[in-house]
Motif scaffolding. Sequence first.
Motif, PDB file in Angstrom:
ATOM      1  N   ILE A   1      15.256 -19.215  -7.732  1.00  0.00           N
ATOM      2  CA  ILE A   1      14.169 -19.670  -7.947  1.00  0.00           C
ATOM      3  C   ILE A   1      13.204 -18.915  -8.902  1.00  0.00           C
ATOM      4  O   ILE A   1      12.410 -19.478  -9.580  1.00  0.00           O
ATOM      5  N   TYR A   2      13.601 -17.590  -8.841  1.00  0.00           N
ATOM      6  CA  TYR A   2      12.645 -16.780  -9.800  1.00  0.00           C
ATOM      7  C   TYR A   2      12.881 -17.196 -11.246  1.00  0.00           C
ATOM      8  O   TYR A   2      11.904 -17.298 -12.187  1.00  0.00           O
TER       9      TYR A   2
ATOM     10  N   GLY B   1      11.190 -20.429 -11.958  1.00  0.00           N
ATOM     11  CA  GLY B   1       9.647 -19.780 -12.298  1.00  0.00           C
ATOM     12  C   GLY B   1       9.289 -19.261 -13.698  1.00  0.00           C
ATOM     13  O   GLY B   1       8.497 -19.456 -14.228  1.00  0.00           O
TER      14      GLY B   1
ATOM     15  N   LEU C   1       5.731 -18.592  -8.706  1.00  0.00           N
ATOM     16  CA  LEU C   1       7.336 -18.836  -8.429  1.00  0.00           C
ATOM     17  C   LEU C   1       7.999 -17.379  -8.369  1.00  0.00           C
ATOM     18  O   LEU C   1       8.566 -17.002  -7.297  1.00  0.00           O
TER      19      LEU C   1
ATOM     20  N   THR D   1       6.680 -15.031  -5.800  1.00  0.00           N
ATOM     21  CA  THR D   1       6.847 -15.444  -4.689  1.00  0.00           C
ATOM     22  C   THR D   1       8.433 -14.951  -3.958  1.00  0.00           C
ATOM     23  O   THR D   1       8.671 -14.391  -3.048  1.00  0.00           O
ATOM     24  N   SER D   2       9.513 -15.219  -5.062  1.00  0.00           N
ATOM     25  CA  SER D   2      10.884 -14.778  -4.684  1.00  0.00           C
ATOM     26  C   SER D   2      11.005 -13.436  -4.698  1.00  0.00           C
ATOM     27  O   SER D   2      11.416 -12.858  -4.139  1.00  0.00           O
TER      28      SER D   2
END
Lengths: 498, 154
Positions: free
Chosen positions: A94-95, A98, A452, A455-456
């Motif tokens: 996910i990172y 992002g 993003l 968040t991760s």
Amino acid sequence: MTALLTLPVLGPLVAAALCLVFRRLNVQRAISFASLTVAAGCAVAVFVNVWGDGEVRVARMGGWPGSFAITFVADRLSAVMLLVALAAVTLVLIYAIGQRAPDERSSFYHPVYMVMSAGIAQALLAGDLFNLFVAFEILLMASYVLLTLEGTNEQIRAGTTYVVLNILESLVLLVAIGLVFAATGTVNMAELPERLAELPDGVRTSLHLFLLIAFGIKAAVFPLFFWLPDSYPTAPSSVSAVFAGLLTKIGVYCMIRTQTLLFPGEASDLIVVVGILTMVIGIIGAVSHQNMKRILSFHIISQIGYMVFGLGIGGEAAIAATVFFLVHQIPVKTSLFLVEGIVSRDQGSSSLKEVSGLARRSPWLAVLFLLPALSLAGLPPFPGFLAKFSLVRAGLDAEHYVGVAIAITVSLFTLVSMVKIWVAAFWGEAKPSSVGQPDAVATVGLLRHHRLMATSTAVMVVGIVMLAVVAGPFFQFVTDAALQLLDPASYVSAVRSS
Amino acid sequence: MNFRPSAILDELVDRWLSKVAVLVAVYVTFRGHNAPGGGFAGGLVVGGVFVLQFLTGREPHIRHRPIRRPTLLLGFGLLVALVTTVIPLVVDASPLESHIWKLNVPFIGEVKVVSSMFFDLGVFFVVVAVVLMVLLSLGARGESLVGDDGVGAS
């Protein structure tokens, strides 16, 4: 159960194939994310199952009996490692999405990343040595590509060292497995303990050393560590986060298996000494460097030293502490590299001489760095403290006074070098961001450009804090895991009878 | 590539050897279940044809033929192999477990078809694709493969 144990490996591989067929970036992202979610879901299910009764779960491929099949085995240690590893791999994916770094936008990133995830899962589940070797090859091949995907001069130079060293490691491992097979006639980990026990001492010791050297290169223990701080910092942050968080830990995982299942308690003095030297050499490197990524890379080595030290001490308490340490290191190391990635993306550099005032720009980023950093240094109430405390107590009980003294000193210097990063990068005058608005020196808003990624990273840091919250039950779990590891007979009979 | 084509070799390789080799590859691939051979060996034979074409001084035909993107072939082969691996899970068997069908084909008689044959075919495509990728990136014009897939732009 067969599906649950095999999907963490097969799911990402299917995703890799699909990513090679579909080249649209967003499609690849969706495929990768979906398959890692499935794999992580299976890992959760396996973990919950094993947490319940602690029985060893076995899956055999191809419907072949016993040692003829490719065997996947999950005991407590494998189950918890699989869960943490796949969660980390998913969050880093996910990172990376992002981050939108050049390497992630290459059409090879996602297939290769999936192959590496499959390799990691397979290494943790492998029930025989050859299968383990194959898993290592899978994840190493993928890591070669990920390390050099941008193709800068620096990456190619460091990648060469990395590739050469790891090919050497593979060769040593392959030779070791060949010799084990020649001596015992099997590579199945459930059959090896009793066959190895029948061998003459000299043969046993040499087989043991071969395996330790192979896994030692992978885990970057003294004196086989030098490739790591050279190669990891050149990779993009999302990639070095996975490497730092997982690949070396898999080396340690294999060392734990070797020391508990195949050669229980042998050569423990050697391992204690190696562990201590690894701690010391790693921290010396960390204190002497000025770049965040290099400092963190040296910290990997010194923390590996703690685990190896604990493994060398042996016994229930020390092994439990080692497992706790191993599990907690994965999110800690990964999240520190992820924070470094946000810093260097925002500031265009992560050299401590060029970055400053981040705490003023973004207090949240400072928190995201501070929590894992303090846990790494081993301050209460973080899980790192529990890991180190239980390790030190086990060391004292086993009368390894010198080792314990060194471990505590190294811990102090870990704190020193974390404070160094903190003072240089997070205090002082704020500098403008290299992305977003030129006037982004405003007090808030650094993370706004990197939602993003933030968040991760935050999810991972919350995971670390949660580990402290559930430390009681979790410590009970790792103690049970240690008991299971120290009783190879139960592993053997469980795999055989299934 | 500015190699001058060598007429005799060219003719031999392209007209005769390629076709024979493909036939051999098919034979080798399908006999693989009970005898030496299989997808890997068959793939190498076909890969050998491409290497020969390359050695005769021309770019392999792939650029103008159906397989212009070996990565697609690689993905396809991998997918075939993996789907064969995973399908047994659906019918509650262990992965990679094979099923045997016996078919009565007119004029030939009974033919034994094993589900692991599809795995072998997948391996076949993977091997061919890898040989092509090696040829394209190391052999002919390196930048054409690189440009195609958008790697190494920096």
